[in-house]
Design an enzyme around this catalytic site. Structure first.
Site, short mmCIF file in Angstrom:
data_model
loop_
_atom_site.label_atom_id
_atom_site.label_comp_id
_atom_site.label_asym_id
_atom_site.label_seq_id
_atom_site.Cartn_x
_atom_site.Cartn_y
_atom_site.Cartn_z
CG ASP A 138 -1.20 -1.12 4.67
OD1 ASP A 138 -0.26 -0.78 3.93
OD2 ASP A 138 -2.39 -0.91 4.39
NE ARG A 173 -5.08 6.13 -2.84
CZ ARG A 173 -4.83 5.64 -4.05
NH1 ARG A 173 -5.26 6.28 -5.13
NH2 ARG A 173 -4.13 4.53 -4.17
CE LYS A 180 -1.71 2.42 4.15
NZ LYS A 180 -1.57 1.71 2.86
CG ASP A 232 -5.68 -2.60 3.75
OD1 ASP A 232 -6.92 -2.54 3.82
OD2 ASP A 232 -5.03 -2.26 2.75
CE LYS A 240 -5.12 -5.19 1.45
NZ LYS A 240 -4.75 -4.33 0.30
CD GLU A 244 -6.12 1.14 3.29
OE1 GLU A 244 -4.93 1.00 3.61
OE2 GLU A 244 -6.63 0.59 2.30
CG ASP A 304 -7.54 -2.78 -0.87
OD1 ASP A 304 -7.06 -2.63 0.28
OD2 ASP A 304 -7.03 -3.56 -1.71
#
Length: 511
Positions: A299, A362, A275, A280, A287, A360, A358
């Protein structure tokens, strides 16, 4: 990066004479609790042992006219791992003005790493030469030397004078031990540097360019896709098009053992999907509270760890084929952001209803896993990601969550984690929770749409499993371990480089 040096014991005298600090490892051997004593009030004289270079230590005591055991008793030393005491010294023919007495605890792997990190921190940011007589056993020395370098790590964009770099000398008759430790530490340094870089610099394009440079430096093959070439990557585009300048990137890096490219098909093939969310915000599902957004430059730690690990393989030459897929995107809030209720088509054709922008990570991983499943025929399909806050709640910051249905592989990764220091814990894939992924309008929902199972890490893993086919799959959720909240031990505050040691250890043992 640091460049530690292995010093042959036969030439150690010259190295010690040039060092400003000489580090000596010690262990207390009679530190039983008072409750265990036959006579509770009796006074016990502490006894100490030295795990390495005992004869040389005796010579140093004579040269500097000191008794190290007496000094340790004066300091009330316990021998706790990472405990350090300084003794001022002076002797003709020696540059050293300090002897560092370093506690090695019970000499377990964990204690050795704690001791190494403490010594590294003693030299961090200083132009010092430090000679180590702390450990002698080859396996211990490798762990110790890695941790010394990790403890000395600094990342900064401060202007002014350049950062001073310490030089560490390790006494050993096997220089390959220190060379191997340096190769691993260098890979972790690369990973940490990427993770710490601010996101105004670290766009998906910038990370891809850094990967190209690293591949060129290490002799790896690399391919980068962008723009129209990402047409089939519905998850990566849905997330990354929220920041269309420069937009998302797909990076494929390949390692073949030297001279084995043509026969790569007979070797085990490991694919690692990372990933790589360069920042993010949460997207439209912004968030909250906002202070949790500040660390989100980290992230992309999964992609960074995968890149760091593969960058070390040309040195170790494991007899496996390895492909790393870096799924790079920024999850921004903009007019082109995906929306809750959108339906996207992933690589390979599965449709997914988006309920929380949020979640994202996956989505981009699913594209990478589906690409690997369709095109790369892996024997082992691994993904690594800072995926869920639930992983931190469940396991804290000492273990990554590991999911796989292959018990043998799980055991091998657990053991690799214990040896390397990147520890993992096997978590269950609970099939009863599959219903959380049901959608009335798409093949899947990527988050729980119906029942609240309070098992966010598990349902995220179950979602990813939908894209791996029949391959042996291992998922690592490193949300808790990829970031450190404090500057202590092996880790600076921020990116830790977790996963690099684990992957290198497992890949080299696999071959």
């Amino acid at each position: 990066m640091l460049q530690p040096i292995a010093v042959d014991p036969n030439a150690l005298g010259v190295a010690l004479a040039d060092a400003q600090y000489i580090a000596i490892g010690f262990r207390q051997i009679n530190n039983e609790p008072a409750s265990n004593k036959l006579v509770p009030d009796e006074i016990t004289t502490p006894e100490f042992t030295f795990p390495a270079n005992v004869n040389l230590i005796k010579k140093l005591e004579k040269t500097f006219e000191i008794n190290i055991s007496d000094e340790l008793a004066f300091f009330s030393a316990t021998g706790k791992a990472g405990e350090i005491f300084e003794i001022p010294v002076a002797a003709q023919g020696f540059n050293a003005d300090r002897i560092l007495l370093v506690g090695v605890g019970d000499e377990s792997n964990l204690a050795i790493r704690q001791a190494g990190a403490a010594l590294g921190r003693k030299g961090r940011g200083k132009a010092l030469t430090i000679a180590s007589l702390c450990v002698e056993n080859y396996l211990q020395l490798k762990s110790f030397a890695i941790s010394v370098q990790l403890g000395a790590y600094i990342w900064t964009l401060k202007t002014g004078t350049s950062q001073e770099i310490p030089l560490f000398l390790f006494a050993t008759d096997k220089p390959e031990v220190i060379n191997s430790a340096s190769a691993i530490a260098d890979a972790i340094y690369r990973t940490r540097d990427l993770v710490h870089t601010p996101s105004n610099i670290k766009t998906p394009l910038w990370v891809a360019d850094e990967a190209v440079k690293i591949a060129a430096d290490t002799g790896l093959e690399i391919k980068v896709l962008a723009g129209k070439d990402l047409a089939e990557f519905g998850g990566l585009r849905a997330v990354g098009n929220s920041s269309p300048n420069p937009g998302p990137r797909f990076v494929e890096i390949t390692y073949h053992p030297r001279g084995k490219k043509k026969s790569a098909g007979i070797l085990p093939h490991v694919v690692i999907v990372g990933k790589g969310i360069t920042f993010d915000t949460g997207g439209v599902s912004l968030k909250r509270p906002y202070d949790i957004m500040a660390p989100m430059k980290t992230d992309m730690a999964g992609s960074a760890a995968a890149l760091g690990a593969i960058s070390a393989l040309p040195y170790f030459q494991p007899q496996v084929q390895v492909t790393v897929l870096m799924m790079l995107a920024e999850n921004a809030l903009s007019g082109t952001s995906q929306r809750p209720s959108d339906v996207i088509t992933h690589y390979g054709g599965k449709t997914v209803e988006v309920l929380d922008t949020d979640a994202e990570g996956r989505l981009v991983l699913a594209d990478g896993l589906a690409y690997a499943e369709k095109n790369l025929n892996p024997d082992y399909l691994i993904d690594i990601a800072t995926l869920t806050g639930a992983a931190t709640l469940g396991l804290g910051r000492q273990h990554a969550a590991m999911f796989t249905r292959d018990e043998k592989v799980a055991k091998s990764f657990f053991e690799a984690g214990e040896r390397s220091g990147d520890r993992v814990w096997h978590m269950p894939l609970v099939d009863d929770y599959q219903q959380a992924l049901e959608s009335p309008i798409a093949d899947l929902s990527h988050v729980s749409s119906k029942k609240k199972f309070s098992a966010g890490t598990i349902t995220a893993a179950l979602f990813l499993e939908q894209f791996v086919g029949d391959h042996t799959w291992i998922h690592f959720d490193i949300a808790g371990v990829a970031r450190s909240e404090s500057d202590s031990g092996e880790n600076p505050k921020g990116g830790t480089g977790f996963g690099v040691r684990l992957l290198i250890e497992w890949l080299t043992s696999l071959s």
